[in-house]
Design a protein around this motif. Structure first.
Motif: not given
Length: 534
Positions: A70, A113, A116, A118, A143-144, A146
Motif C-alpha cells: 500500500d 492519484r 494511489g 490511501s 478517491p483512494e 481514505r
C-alpha cells in the motif's frame, strides 16, 4: 586507449537486510546512543527509544489496515515524525511516497492519484502554506485517499495510539513476509516538462546506498549528522537518515526547512561531526553575519551534493568550518541516489574539479549520446550507471522507464561527463543545458567556475538564451557581493577577455537578489532561461 568505464570494488559486502531488520540490529548494538534529535521541538531519542516508537507506529499502520505494498504519502517539512514514518512504513512493507513540501494543489493531486495513496501524513502549515486546506481541496479528486494524519495535531496522537491494538507478534509476522527487493519508496523527480515521474526504490536500493555513502566518510556510532536538507529528497532520507542508522550515528534536525543560523546553532549545540548541504547552503552559512562566532570545531566531515562546489567555497568550508574530510557526492533520485563520491583524503582539486569516483559495487561509463558507444577517457559524453542502486522503474510508467534504463540495465543520467585517466569524473553540464553558440559547444559549469573568482560576484549561474544569429548566446545571472557596488557587463567582459575563448564570454548579464531554487536546493536553470531569455 583506456575506455571511460569504471567498476567499484571493495572488501565490504552489500547488505541483504530490509530497513527494519537493519534498524533492529543497530538498536540492539547501541541501545543507549542517541539516534535522533529534533532541535526545534526539543525532543531526542536513544536507539532503544527510537526503535520502540517506530515499532508502535508500525503497529498503528497495521491497525489502520495498511497492507504490504500500500502507498503511504508523506507531505511535510523536516521533523521527527517524518523519520518515524519512514522506518515504520518500511517495517510493514508499505511504499512510502515522498511528496515535495513545495507542491501545491495541482501537483499534489497528481502525485496522490498517480501513486494511489490511501493514507497521507502531512504538515499542518509551514511558511504560509496551509496543507490542511490544500488536502481538503483535492480530496474529492483522490478517491483512494481514505485518511489524512497531521503532524503536531491530535490526529497524530490518535493514530499513534492505534498501535496498542496490535500485538508485536503480528508485526513480526508481517516483517517475515518482506524481501529486501520489495518496493519501499516512491520519489517524484522534478520534471522540466509535464508531470514528475515516480522513481520506485527498494530496501536494497536505498539501504545499501545510505550505508556505503556513510562508509566512505567513515561514519561510526560516534558521529552526529546535522541534516538541514529536506527529508523528502534522497539527500535527506537516504544519505542522511539511512547512512546514520546503518552506522549507529545520530540524526540531528536543525529546523523544519533550511535556515543558515539554525543550522550553525544546531552544529554548535549538538556537537555535530558532519554537516550536509548543497553549495548554496554552505555559501549562505559562510556569509551569515557573526559566522565566525559559532563553534564548529567538532565538525570533521560532511557531504556536499546537488551542484558543483566553487573552489573558494570549498577552501572556506575546509578551513573555517573544520570539515577537512568533506565529501562531494553525485547522483540522481533514480540511482538511490549516489553513484560517484570523493574520498575523505582527496585533495582540493579532486573535490572541486570532480564529483569523485564510482562507489563500491557500482559501474559507471561515459558514452556517445548518439551511438551509445563507450568513449575514451578524457572525452565528454553521457554518464550512465549500473548496479544495485538503479531504481526498479518509474511507478506504473513502463514506457518512461524504458527510455531511462536500457536493455543492459544502464541508467542514462542525461548528464554530460568526462572520466579522467584516474577514474574520477567531471560533470560538465546537462545535455539539455549545454549551450550551442554558432556550432560551438559551451559547458556552463566551466564559465561559472571561472566567474566565481571575480571579486564582485557572490554567486553565478550561466545559461543559454536564444539569439537570432548564433542560435544561442551566453547569459550570466549574477548575485553581486555588494548590492551597492553592482557588477557591469563591461567589467564582466573585461574580466573574461584573453582568459576565455571569445564565444564563451557572456554577452548578457542579469543581476539578481537570489536564484529560483527547487526545495532540495538546486538552481532552476530552466526558470532563469524562461524569465531572462527574451
Amino acid at each position: 586507449m583506456t575506455l571511460s568505464y569504471a567498476h567499484g570494488t571493495g572488501d565490504t559486502a552489500l547488505l541483504g537486510d530490509t530497513i527494519g531488520a537493519n534498524l533492529a540490529r543497530t538498536a540492539a548494538t547501541w541501545p543507549d546512543r542517541e539516534a535522533l534529535v529534533d532541535v526545534p521541538a526539543g525532543r531526542r531519542w536513544t536507539y532503544a527509544e527510537f526503535a520502540a516508537d517506530v515499532g508502535r507506529l508500525a503497529c498503528a499502520l497495521l491497525a489502520s489496515g495498511v497492507a504490504k505494498g500500500d502507498r503511504v504519502g508523506v507531505w511535510a517539512v523536516n521533523r521527527a515524525e517524518w523519520v518515524l514514518v519512514q522506518y515504520a512504513t518500511a517495517r510493514v512493507g508499505a511504499v512510502m511516497v515522498n511528496v515535495n513540501p513545495a507542491y501545491r494543489t495541482h501537483e499534489v493531486e497528481y502525485v496522490l492519484r498517480q501513486a494511489g495513496v490511501s493514507l497521507l501524513f502531512a504538515s499542518i502549515e509551514h511558511k504560509g502554506s496551509d496543507y490542511r486546506a490544500m488536502v481538503d481541496e483535492v480530496r474529492p479528486s483522490v478517491p483512494e485517499l481514505r485518511r489524512t494524519v497531521y503532524f503536531g495535531d491530535p490526529s497524530w496522537e490518535e493514530f499513534a495510539a492505534l498501535g496498542a491494538e496490535v500485538p508485536t507478534e503480528e508485526l513480526n509476522s508481517r516483517e517475515a513476509e518482506l524481501s529486501c527487493d520489495d518496493p519501499i519508496n516512491i520519489q517524484y523527480t522534478s520534471g522540466t516538462t509535464g508531470f514528475p515521474k515516480g522513481a520506485t526504490l527498494s530496501h536494497h536500493n536505498i539501504l545499501n546506498n545510505g550505508y556505503f555513502v556513510g562508509e566512505l566518510v567513515a561514519y561510526t556510532e560516534q558521529d552526529r549528522i546535522c541534516v538541514p536538507v529536506p527529508f523528502y529528497h534522497c539527500f535527506g532520507m537516504v544519505m542522511g537518515n539511512l547512512a546514520a542508522t546503518s552506522h549507529g550515528a545520530c540524526i540531528v534536525i536543525p529546523a523544519p526547512s533550511f535556515e543558515p543560523r539554525a543550522t550553525l546553532e544546531a552544529v554548535q549545540r549538538e556537537r555535530c561531526t558532519s554537516l550536509y548541504g548543497v553549495p548554496t547552503m554552505f555559501i549562505a552559512e559562510l556569509n551569515l553575519p557573526g559566522f565566525a562566532e559559532y563553534d564548529l570545531s567538532t565538525l570533521r566531515t560532511g557531504i556536499m551534493a546537488g551542484s558543483p562546489c566553487p573552489v573558494e567555497v570549498m577552501k572556506r568550508v575546509v578551513a573555517e568550518m573544520h570539515m577537512a574530510e568533506v565529501s562531494i557526492c553525485y547522483g540522481m533520485t533514480e540511482t538511490s541516489p549516489v553513484s560517484l563520491q570523493t574520498r575523505v583524503d582527496d585533495d582540493l582539486e579532486h573535490r572541486t574539479g570532480t564529483v569523485g569516483r564510482v562507489l563500491p559495487h557500482l559501474e559507471v561509463k561515459v558514452t556517445d549520446p548518439a551511438t551509445g558507444i563507450t568513449l575514451p577517457r578524457g572525452e565528454a559524453g553521457e554518464l550512465c550507471t549500473r548496479g544495485y542502486s538503479v531504481m526498479l522503474g518509474y511507478w506504473e510508467e513502463p514506457e518512461k522507464t524504458a527510455e531511462a534504463i536500457d536493455t543492459g540495465r544502464w541508467m542514462h543520467t542525461g548528464d554530460l561527463a568526462v572520466m579522467r585517466e584516474d577514474g574520477y569524473v567531471e560533470i560538465v553540464g546537462r545535455i539539455k543545458d549545454m549551450i550551442i553558440r554558432g556550432g560551438e559547444n559551451i559547458y556552463p559549469r566551466e564559465i561559472e567556475e571561472f566567474l566565481y573568482a571575480h571579486p564582485k560576484i557572490r554567486d553565478v549561474q550561466v545559461v543559454g538564451v536564444p539569439h537570432e544569429r548564433y542560435g544561442e548566446e551566453v547569459l550570466a545571472c549574477v548575485i553581486p557581493l555588494d548590492a551597492a557596488d553592482p557588477l557591469t557587463l563591461d567589467e564582466l567582459r573585461a574580466f573574461c577577455r584573453d582568459r576565455l575563448a571569445h564565444y564563451k564570454i557572456p554577452s548578457r548579464l542579469q543581476l539578481l537578489d537570489a536564484f529560483p531554487m527547487t526545495v532540495s536546493g538546486k538552481v532552476r536553470k530552466i526558470e532563469l532561461r524562461r524569465t531572462h531569455g527574451s
